[in-house]
Design a protein around this motif. Structure first.
Motif, PDB file in Angstrom:
ATOM      1  N   ALA A 166       0.834  -1.203   0.000  1.00 61.68           N
ATOM      2  CA  ALA A 166       0.000   0.000   0.000  1.00 61.68           C
ATOM      3  C   ALA A 166       0.869   1.253   0.000  1.00 61.68           C
ATOM      4  N   ALA A 167       1.973   1.212   0.716  1.00 62.39           N
ATOM      5  CA  ALA A 167       2.884   2.354   0.775  1.00 62.39           C
ATOM      6  C   ALA A 167       3.475   2.629  -0.608  1.00 62.39           C
ATOM      7  N   GLU A 168       3.839   1.554  -1.290  1.00 57.17           N
ATOM      8  CA  GLU A 168       4.410   1.717  -2.636  1.00 57.17           C
ATOM      9  C   GLU A 168       3.388   2.335  -3.582  1.00 57.17           C
ATOM     10  N   LEU A 169       2.167   1.885  -3.470  1.00 56.83           N
ATOM     11  CA  LEU A 169       1.111   2.431  -4.322  1.00 56.83           C
ATOM     12  C   LEU A 169       0.916   3.922  -4.066  1.00 56.83           C
ATOM     13  N   GLU A 170       0.997   4.281  -2.800  1.00 59.03           N
ATOM     14  CA  GLU A 170       0.811   5.697  -2.457  1.00 59.03           C
ATOM     15  C   GLU A 170       1.895   6.565  -3.111  1.00 59.03           C
ATOM     16  N   VAL A 171       3.126   6.060  -3.051  1.00 56.05           N
ATOM     17  CA  VAL A 171       4.243   6.782  -3.688  1.00 56.05           C
ATOM     18  C   VAL A 171       3.974   6.955  -5.184  1.00 56.05           C
ATOM     19  N   GLU A 200       1.114   6.920  -6.722  1.00 53.84           N
ATOM     20  CA  GLU A 200       0.005   7.856  -6.948  1.00 53.84           C
ATOM     21  C   GLU A 200       0.458   9.310  -6.802  1.00 53.84           C
ATOM     22  N   GLN A 201       1.366   9.547  -5.851  1.00 56.68           N
ATOM     23  CA  GLN A 201       1.893  10.912  -5.685  1.00 56.68           C
ATOM     24  C   GLN A 201       2.695  11.342  -6.920  1.00 56.68           C
ATOM     25  N   GLU A 239      -6.738  -1.093  -7.949  1.00 58.82           N
ATOM     26  CA  GLU A 239      -5.919   0.114  -7.836  1.00 58.82           C
ATOM     27  C   GLU A 239      -4.849   0.153  -8.932  1.00 58.82           C
TER      28      GLU A 239
END
Lengths: 185, 185, 185
Positions: free
Chosen positions: A2-7, A9-10, B4
């Motif tokens: 999930a953390a990787e996905l957030e990066v 997306e940013q 996602e």
């Protein structure tokens, strides 16, 4: 994960912003010309380029300044009250597309007449006709207010043209800045 | 998670498209000039800029129109049959780079001669040499067909130049639209 | 899943590179003009456009070449030793903004005087004042070294101007390439 996905997306959001910013900086499909010259040949060239550009789907803006403005004077209109200097300028400068001369080989008017005869023979539109066509095609004409003021030209002595406005150099620069092509004629 | 990822992949695909579209709109490393003037000084400037641009890795396109075309006439070539107007224009306009004059201070030819002497002394290439160099460097020359027709210039009276074509204003606009630099000379 | 993420990250990295490359190719908020003409009216127009552009937040670069350089000569400075040709050119060409003439309607100086009178009356800045203003606003002036050499102008006869450098055509092209607007005046 999930953390990787957030990066990711940013990063995507940042790139979207950059893309939008870049897109705003890329110049539009527009042509801006300064028509400074009042010579028949140069003004004619500016209108041939302008109408050609419209035919290719470009937006066209022409900014008339200095000698160029003479071309837009209507020979049948009266300018009203002017002071001495204004009257002198008004009398000395050509009044309309029909009275401008070639920049070269004018030879007391003979060269200009010869060129006009040739244009008619070869079915090249006259300057008057080109201006009318430009108006029909939606070419925007801006007239430099500072030059108008300097030469004491009045708005009421200008030709009838569908898209004519009066403005300063800032307006030209704003248009030129967003145009793919800019020419000083 | 898979959902996602799909969204991210769609966003990336959309940005790729935008990037490609934007890239097509950004102007190329190209210089397009309109050589309208037939004056020695102005035409010389246009070739100095053109060859300088090639040296910097730019693609260069020169569009000759009106008086500018005189420079490309070959003084040793015969134009063949022309009617009276064509003959008059042909005789009055300069024939080639060797016979064009300065726009200022020509003084019956004295100023032009003085400038040419100075250029030789200072090892500045003559206009003839500049045109030859431009040809060797791959500068593309377009000649305005409408002007050719108007002045009754014939293709067979033009100089031998490796990359010369004849075309209309649309061709110039197409090139200019994709050029970083456009100049009207 | 990890493999898919890796692919996505590679795509993002590639797009970032493309964005940076594209951003470098998009032209900056800059105006570059070639001031080739040495006529009062044209040079005045070039400074009105230049100072107007600064006022709109643009960076401005003016490249003076050929006749344009005359405008930058200081009438109170002495050029030192020159050979015969240099002396002749020096004497025949205008010396400074105060001695340049209109391109049209000069009429032995009468038209130029009339224009200057009108400009004063209408509170339009004189060419001298415009040059000073441009200097204060940070307009960069480049002077063409080849023209200086050709006309035997010396650096020590040029006016005092805060941002004046001497360079070749390559410098102009480099600036123009990165400018949104380029004009040949």
């Amino acid at each position: 994960m999930a953390a990787e996905l957030e990066v990711i997306e940013q990063q995507i959001a940042a790139m979207k912003e950059q893309l939008a910013e870049l897109s705003g900086r890329v110049q539009e499909n527009k042509l801006s010309t300064v028509v400074f010259s009042g010579d028949l040949d140069r003004v004619l060239a500016s209108f041939i380029i302008a109408t050609g550009a419209v035919a290719m789907g470009m937006e066209v803006v022409m900014f008339f300044t200095f000698w160029g403005i003479s071309v837009l004077r209507d020979k049948n209109k009266n300018a009203g009250e002017k002071d001495l200097m204004g009257k002198m300028f008004g009398a000395m400068l050509p009044k309309g597309a029909g009275s401008v001369k070639l920049s070269k080989m004018n030879m007391g008017g003979m060269g200009t007449t010869m060129m006009k005869t040739l244009m008619k023979k070869k079915n090249v539109a006259s300057l008057d006709q080109m201006i009318e066509l430009a108006g029909e095609l939606g070419v925007q004409i801006y007239v430099c207010e500072m030059s108008m003021d300097l030469m004491e030209f009045k708005r009421e002595e200008m030709i009838d043209y569908p898209n004519m406005s009066f403005c300063g150099v800032a307006k030209f620069l704003e248009e030129a800045m967003h145009s793919k092509i800019q020419l000083f004629i």
